[in-house]
Design an enzyme around this catalytic site. Sequence first.
Site, PDB file in Angstrom:
ATOM      1  N   ASP A 141      15.661 -15.644 -17.998  1.00 38.94           N
ATOM      2  CA  ASP A 141      14.507 -15.744 -18.081  1.00 38.94           C
ATOM      3  C   ASP A 141      14.322 -14.769 -16.585  1.00 38.94           C
ATOM      4  O   ASP A 141      12.596 -15.198 -16.572  1.00 38.94           O
ATOM      5  CB  ASP A 141      13.509 -16.502 -18.483  1.00 38.94           C
ATOM      6  N   LYS A 144      15.869  -9.682 -14.309  1.00 37.11           N
ATOM      7  CA  LYS A 144      16.856  -8.670 -15.230  1.00 37.11           C
ATOM      8  C   LYS A 144      18.121  -8.626 -14.699  1.00 37.11           C
ATOM      9  O   LYS A 144      19.379  -8.669 -14.946  1.00 37.11           O
ATOM     10  CB  LYS A 144      16.425  -8.277 -15.903  1.00 37.11           C
ATOM     11  N   ASP A 169      16.605 -13.857 -22.475  1.00 34.46           N
ATOM     12  CA  ASP A 169      15.317 -13.226 -23.033  1.00 34.46           C
ATOM     13  C   ASP A 169      15.186 -11.236 -22.423  1.00 34.46           C
ATOM     14  O   ASP A 169      15.838 -11.126 -21.332  1.00 34.46           O
ATOM     15  CB  ASP A 169      13.649 -13.424 -22.300  1.00 34.46           C
ATOM     16  N   ASN A 170      14.588 -10.997 -23.306  1.00 33.83           N
ATOM     17  CA  ASN A 170      13.799  -9.255 -22.577  1.00 33.83           C
ATOM     18  C   ASN A 170      15.754  -8.183 -22.313  1.00 33.83           C
ATOM     19  O   ASN A 170      15.456  -7.107 -21.428  1.00 33.83           O
ATOM     20  CB  ASN A 170      13.426  -9.561 -21.002  1.00 33.83           C
ATOM     21  N   GLU A 199       6.661  -9.992 -25.547  1.00 33.38           N
ATOM     22  CA  GLU A 199       5.836 -11.070 -25.935  1.00 33.38           C
ATOM     23  C   GLU A 199       4.110 -11.130 -25.645  1.00 33.38           C
ATOM     24  O   GLU A 199       3.179  -9.214 -24.887  1.00 33.38           O
ATOM     25  CB  GLU A 199       5.225 -11.754 -24.957  1.00 33.38           C
TER      26      GLU A 199
HETATM   27  O1  LIG Z   1      12.451 -14.974 -12.258  1.00 34.07           O
HETATM   28  C1  LIG Z   1      11.246 -13.457 -11.073  1.00 34.07           C
HETATM   29  N1  LIG Z   1      10.429 -12.708 -12.320  1.00 34.07           N
HETATM   30  C2  LIG Z   1      10.914 -12.919 -13.137  1.00 34.07           C
HETATM   31  C3  LIG Z   1      11.060 -12.602 -13.942  1.00 34.07           C
HETATM   32  N2  LIG Z   1      10.798 -12.022 -14.946  1.00 34.07           N
HETATM   33  C4  LIG Z   1       9.958 -10.467 -15.835  1.00 34.07           C
HETATM   34  O2  LIG Z   1      10.589  -9.375 -14.632  1.00 34.07           O
HETATM   35  C5  LIG Z   1       9.923 -10.186 -17.295  1.00 34.07           C
HETATM   36  C6  LIG Z   1       9.190  -8.463 -17.102  1.00 34.07           C
HETATM   37  C7  LIG Z   1       8.981  -8.887 -18.107  1.00 34.07           C
HETATM   38  C8  LIG Z   1       7.710  -7.242 -18.510  1.00 34.07           C
HETATM   39  C9  LIG Z   1       8.064  -6.478 -19.728  1.00 34.07           C
HETATM   40  C10 LIG Z   1       7.415  -5.591 -19.932  1.00 34.07           C
HETATM   41  C11 LIG Z   1       6.884  -4.877 -18.912  1.00 34.07           C
HETATM   42  F1  LIG Z   1       5.877  -3.622 -18.945  1.00 34.07           F
HETATM   43  C12 LIG Z   1       6.552  -5.222 -17.619  1.00 34.07           C
HETATM   44  C13 LIG Z   1       7.379  -7.021 -17.413  1.00 34.07           C
HETATM   45  C14 LIG Z   1       8.590  -9.143 -19.550  1.00 34.07           C
HETATM   46  C15 LIG Z   1       9.425 -10.244 -19.350  1.00 34.07           C
HETATM   47  O3  LIG Z   1       9.340 -11.338 -20.372  1.00 34.07           O
HETATM   48  C16 LIG Z   1      10.382 -11.416 -18.542  1.00 34.07           C
HETATM   49  O4  LIG Z   1      10.705 -12.874 -18.559  1.00 34.07           O
HETATM   50  C17 LIG Z   1      11.688 -13.352 -10.087  1.00 34.07           C
HETATM   51  C18 LIG Z   1      12.849 -13.218 -10.000  1.00 34.07           C
HETATM   52  C19 LIG Z   1      12.789 -13.531  -7.985  1.00 34.07           C
HETATM   53  O5  LIG Z   1      13.758 -13.843  -7.302  1.00 34.07           O
HETATM   54  N3  LIG Z   1      12.147 -13.130  -7.594  1.00 34.07           N
HETATM   55  C20 LIG Z   1      10.481 -12.982  -7.997  1.00 34.07           C
HETATM   56  N4  LIG Z   1      10.498 -13.127  -9.118  1.00 34.07           N
HETATM   57 MG   LIG Z   2      10.911 -13.058 -20.561  1.00 36.88          MG
END
Ligand SMILES: O=C(NCCNC(=O)c1cc(-c2ccc(F)cc2)cc(O)c1O)c1cc(O)ncn1
Ligand SMILES: [Mg+2]
Length: 214
Positions: A141, A144, A169-170, A199
């Site tokens: 998660d 991506k 996820d996603n 979500e």
């Molecule tokens: O893990 C790190 N970010 C969150 C990842 N998760 C997501 O990006 C994520 C995004 C969405 C999402 C969906 C629709 C939308 F319009 C915008 C965002 C939904 C989700 O359910 C996620 O899980 C990360 C790693 C890193 O190396 N440095 C910094 N941050």
């Molecule tokens: Mg997610």
Amino acid sequence: TRTSKPKRILAYVEKHAVPGDAESVVNAIDAYCSRVEWAMNVGSDKGKILDRVVSETDPDTVLELGTYCGYSTVRIGRLLRPEARLVTIEMNPDNAKIAKQIIALAGLNSKIEMLVGSSSDLIPQLKKKLDMKTLDLVFLDHWKIFYLPDTRCLEETGLLHKGTVLLADNVVCPGTPEYLKYIRNSSRYRSEYFPSRLEYLQVEDGLEKSVFLG
Ligand SMILES: O=C(NCCNC(=O)c1cc(-c2ccc(F)cc2)cc(O)c1O)c1cc(O)ncn1
Ligand SMILES: [Mg+2]
């Protein structure tokens, strides 16, 4: 200093959840993020699918990639047996600090270890660092674009066994095309897609469950 969304989520959980009651922590985060401000937690619709996969797998060892505020960490941790262990990796130290407090409030410190850093650096260390034999369940998660390289790394470090479950996820939104292409075409996995909703929204999303065949 100025608040952040994770800090506002923590404040809401501290006010509305019952300390030691993991379910009330999950419900508090869902209440806040559905009523006040959206956040990228797996949420309750996909969360019910996550719950079913965790219960069916009944894992001793779990790896979560991408902690954020700890919503899915608590959601998974609340279903684990007392002797089971969950390691969660978060890249962002500010998020990790909040997640640690949310995990503590849920009373799950004894089962959950958080590592702060990049998954690609930390996965190779898992084997020796935590005397990790192999992983029974991996919840992907985080960023991506990291799903595929980190899955390849898990294969190469011998952390997967015959029957290890990967749950991603996603896979629709934001989407993980390279990961899906690899995992669905690999003879080393048996994959299944669970359609759901992003979500707190009506947008389509879903979870991909893949069993490692060895
Ligand atoms: O893990 C790190 N970010 C969150 C990842 N998760 C997501 O990006 C994520 C995004 C969405 C999402 C969906 C629709 C939308 F319009 C915008 C965002 C939904 C989700 O359910 C996620 O899980 C990360 C790693 C890193 O190396 N440095 C910094 N941050
Ligand atoms: Mg997610």
